[in-house]
Write a protein that holds these residues in place. Structure first.
Motif, PDB file in Angstrom:
ATOM      1  N   TYR A 327       9.500  -1.272   2.853  1.00  0.00           N
ATOM      2  CA  TYR A 327       8.579  -0.985   3.959  1.00  0.00           C
ATOM      3  C   TYR A 327       7.443  -2.010   3.992  1.00  0.00           C
ATOM      4  O   TYR A 327       7.108  -2.561   5.047  1.00  0.00           O
ATOM      5  N   ILE A 328       6.858  -2.281   2.832  1.00  0.00           N
ATOM      6  CA  ILE A 328       5.739  -3.228   2.755  1.00  0.00           C
ATOM      7  C   ILE A 328       6.181  -4.623   3.188  1.00  0.00           C
ATOM      8  O   ILE A 328       5.426  -5.359   3.838  1.00  0.00           O
ATOM      9  N   SER A 329       7.406  -4.979   2.840  1.00  0.00           N
ATOM     10  CA  SER A 329       7.920  -6.313   3.170  1.00  0.00           C
ATOM     11  C   SER A 329       7.952  -6.567   4.667  1.00  0.00           C
ATOM     12  O   SER A 329       7.940  -7.720   5.115  1.00  0.00           O
ATOM     13  N   HIS A 330       7.983  -5.504   5.456  1.00  0.00           N
ATOM     14  CA  HIS A 330       8.057  -5.653   6.906  1.00  0.00           C
ATOM     15  C   HIS A 330       6.702  -5.453   7.588  1.00  0.00           C
ATOM     16  O   HIS A 330       6.616  -5.504   8.821  1.00  0.00           O
ATOM     17  N   LEU A 331       5.644  -5.224   6.802  1.00  0.00           N
ATOM     18  CA  LEU A 331       4.301  -5.110   7.378  1.00  0.00           C
ATOM     19  C   LEU A 331       3.723  -6.513   7.557  1.00  0.00           C
ATOM     20  O   LEU A 331       3.420  -7.193   6.582  1.00  0.00           O
ATOM     21  N   SER A 332       3.583  -6.942   8.762  1.00  0.00           N
ATOM     22  CA  SER A 332       3.089  -8.297   9.016  1.00  0.00           C
ATOM     23  C   SER A 332       2.301  -8.333  10.323  1.00  0.00           C
ATOM     24  O   SER A 332       2.879  -8.303  11.418  1.00  0.00           O
ATOM     25  N   PRO A 333       0.962  -8.404  10.241  1.00  0.00           N
ATOM     26  CA  PRO A 333       0.173  -8.303   9.004  1.00  0.00           C
ATOM     27  C   PRO A 333      -0.040  -6.844   8.614  1.00  0.00           C
ATOM     28  O   PRO A 333       0.326  -5.933   9.367  1.00  0.00           O
ATOM     29  N   VAL A 334      -0.645  -6.641   7.461  1.00  0.00           N
ATOM     30  CA  VAL A 334      -1.035  -5.300   7.020  1.00  0.00           C
ATOM     31  C   VAL A 334      -2.406  -5.009   7.637  1.00  0.00           C
ATOM     32  O   VAL A 334      -3.373  -5.718   7.375  1.00  0.00           O
ATOM     33  N   ASN A 335      -2.490  -3.982   8.464  1.00  0.00           N
ATOM     34  CA  ASN A 335      -3.782  -3.628   9.055  1.00  0.00           C
ATOM     35  C   ASN A 335      -4.593  -2.805   8.047  1.00  0.00           C
ATOM     36  O   ASN A 335      -4.230  -1.678   7.728  1.00  0.00           O
ATOM     37  N   PHE A 358      -0.430   4.706  -6.059  1.00  0.00           N
ATOM     38  CA  PHE A 358       0.333   3.625  -6.682  1.00  0.00           C
ATOM     39  C   PHE A 358       0.445   3.784  -8.201  1.00  0.00           C
ATOM     40  O   PHE A 358       0.836   2.858  -8.891  1.00  0.00           O
ATOM     41  N   SER A 359       0.083   4.950  -8.709  1.00  0.00           N
ATOM     42  CA  SER A 359       0.037   5.130 -10.163  1.00  0.00           C
ATOM     43  C   SER A 359       1.384   4.895 -10.834  1.00  0.00           C
ATOM     44  O   SER A 359       1.441   4.513 -12.005  1.00  0.00           O
ATOM     45  N   ALA A 364       4.721  -2.127  -5.938  1.00  0.00           N
ATOM     46  CA  ALA A 364       4.348  -1.971  -4.530  1.00  0.00           C
ATOM     47  C   ALA A 364       2.949  -2.491  -4.274  1.00  0.00           C
ATOM     48  O   ALA A 364       2.701  -3.202  -3.293  1.00  0.00           O
ATOM     49  N   ILE A 365       2.016  -2.163  -5.151  1.00  0.00           N
ATOM     50  CA  ILE A 365       0.640  -2.613  -4.924  1.00  0.00           C
ATOM     51  C   ILE A 365       0.523  -4.116  -5.117  1.00  0.00           C
ATOM     52  O   ILE A 365      -0.247  -4.788  -4.408  1.00  0.00           O
ATOM     53  N   ASP A 366       1.291  -4.692  -6.039  1.00  0.00           N
ATOM     54  CA  ASP A 366       1.265  -6.156  -6.228  1.00  0.00           C
ATOM     55  C   ASP A 366       1.767  -6.867  -4.973  1.00  0.00           C
ATOM     56  O   ASP A 366       1.199  -7.878  -4.552  1.00  0.00           O
ATOM     57  N   LEU A 367       2.822  -6.330  -4.378  1.00  0.00           N
ATOM     58  CA  LEU A 367       3.360  -6.926  -3.156  1.00  0.00           C
ATOM     59  C   LEU A 367       2.375  -6.770  -2.010  1.00  0.00           C
ATOM     60  O   LEU A 367       2.168  -7.696  -1.216  1.00  0.00           O
ATOM     61  N   LEU A 368       1.745  -5.621  -1.928  1.00  0.00           N
ATOM     62  CA  LEU A 368       0.802  -5.360  -0.848  1.00  0.00           C
ATOM     63  C   LEU A 368      -0.368  -6.339  -0.886  1.00  0.00           C
ATOM     64  O   LEU A 368      -0.828  -6.833   0.152  1.00  0.00           O
ATOM     65  N   LYS A 369      -0.854  -6.649  -2.070  1.00  0.00           N
ATOM     66  CA  LYS A 369      -1.979  -7.571  -2.219  1.00  0.00           C
ATOM     67  C   LYS A 369      -1.636  -8.983  -1.727  1.00  0.00           C
ATOM     68  O   LYS A 369      -2.539  -9.750  -1.391  1.00  0.00           O
TER      69      LYS A 369
END
Length: 421
Positions: A327-335, A358-359, A364-369
């Motif tokens: 899911y994160i991979s397709h967020l472009s950009p992340v709002n 993210f515990s 996931a959090i590394d990719l999001l950053k």
């Protein structure tokens, strides 16, 4: 002799305590009980009554609330624990599939409408959740002006707080309409290990128990020159100061300003340093809010609030955390966030949802950053905003519109200290 008397007196006291506090002592003295132990109930109880009309349908809530409710330990080993405010939130499913949830106030010191410690204009915070099954995303009516918005689904009639008893509380728990908000939902924002220690299952999306908004306040003419010193040369409509030192300097230079609401209502300071636990006192009022409690409490000025959404919300993410990476991979950009004013018709609302936990998903959090990010107001970009997603609001907590308006981040909590449902 004096020592002997003290010894005998102490022995008599111990025997008395044994007779009244132990099971064997109670049996021998005729005080046998079906319970292993009972605790002095120091709880207080009140009844919250609320009447609203939702999409033309009258809705009456009659909720019996307990504060610091102490339970009883039974011989079979089962027990209840002491709970601070229960139920903290109480809801029901609407005919359109949405969930209507009442956040009860903290009237735990015997405060009632009859004695004036609950203000005559008291209205509890209420939230309409998009999906009654998940309660992941909702719109909170945080200020009374929200009821007058064209986006409002409700009209408010009346609310009151009355005294109640433990017997009424127990009867409500046993025979009242089931609470739409389950214990698993209420505690779902906690980390998985905490939830599991409570004997519950971690569910997604988490119950939207944090409500988000920005205040929008008018900067006085005499202080706009201070703001223009930091306004970028490009003169963007929406902007922020990307370094904390400069932001601190500007805020220091305008701290004495008498700000107004964006519609001209007077304020003291930028606001809203009202406090994230304001739902304990109920809804705020545009003309000023009086907290529950002694009449001597000061009226609190109410800023103009506008809700904001974020791409980083469990309400919009897959329920299965194993799908978050895709899911994160397709967020472009992340709002990071988008403040929604809707030409001021969203004034008085806040959006309620939880950021993902993210515990147990560090990947996931590394990719999001690493993802490109945006920060917008009414879908227009904010100059100087972070270009990559980041946790927290260290710099994005204060935003500007031209040299006329200042925005300040606010989070309101629907949960309560030691609370439950």
């Amino acid at each position: 002799m004096r020592k002997l008397a003290l010894f005998l007196g102490g022995l008599v006291l111990l025997i008395a305590l044994w007779a009244t506090m132990t099971t064997s002592g109670q049996i021998l003295t005729g005080r046998w009980s079906y319970t292993e132990e009972t605790h002095l109930d120091r709880g207080t109880y009140f009844r919250l009554k609320v009447d609203v009309t939702y999409r033309g349908e009258p809705q009456h809530f009659d909720i019996v609330v307990g504060c610091n409710v102490r339970g009883i330990g039974y011989k079979d080993g089962s027990s209840t624990r002491e709970v601070g405010l229960v139920p903290t939130v109480y809801g029901r499913r609407m005919s359109d599939g949405k969930g209507l949830v009442v956040r009860v106030p903290d009237a735990c010191h015997g405060d009632t409408s009859a004695d004036g410690r609950v203000p005559a204009d008291f209205v509890p915070v209420m939230v309409v959740y998009d999906d009654a099954a998940t309660l992941g995303f909702g719109m909170a009516y945080m200020v009374d002006e929200a009821y007058h918005s064209p986006h409002s689904l409700m009209s408010f009639s009346k609310a009151s707080v009355e005294k109640a008893t433990r017997a009424e509380f127990d009867a409500f728990r046993q025979n009242g309409q089931p609470n739409l908000v389950t214990r698993e939902q209420y505690h779902s924002a906690q980390p998985r290990d905490v939830v599991e220690k409570m004997g519950l299952t971690k569910i997604y999306p988490a119950f939207g128990r944090s409500c988000w908004a920005y205040s929008r306040s008018l900067i006085p003419e005499g202080y706009r020159a201070n703001v223009r010193k930091y306004w970028p040369a490009e003169r963007p409509k929406y902007w922020m100061i990307p370094d904390y030192k400069s932001l601190a300097e500007l805020r220091e230079s305008i701290k004495e300003a008498n700000f107004s609401r964006d519609d001209g209502g007077k304020l003291k300071g930028i606001g809203p340093w009202i406090g994230s636990e304001w739902p304990d006192y109920g809804m705020m009022h545009r003309s000023g809010s009086k907290p529950i409690g002694p009449a001597s409490r000061s009226t609190v000025n109410t800023p103009a609030f506008y809700p904001f959404t974020s791409d980083v919300s469990e309400a919009s993410w897959p329920r299965d955390p194993s799908k978050w990476i895709s899911y994160i991979s397709h967020l472009s950009p992340v709002n990071i966030l988008n403040i929604s004013m809707a030409e001021t018709s969203n004034r008085g609302f806040a959006y309620c949802y939880q950021p993902p936990s993210f515990s147990s998903n560090a990947e996931a959090i590394d990719l999001l950053k690493k993802r490109i990010a945006s920060l917008t107001i009414e879908d227009d970009p904010v100059w100087g905003a972070p270009t990559n997603w980041q946790m927290g609001v260290w710099l994005t907590g204060t935003l500007f519109e031209d040299d006329k308006f200042i925005y300040y981040h606010q989070q309101f909590y629907l949960e309560s200290t030691g609370g439950d449902v």
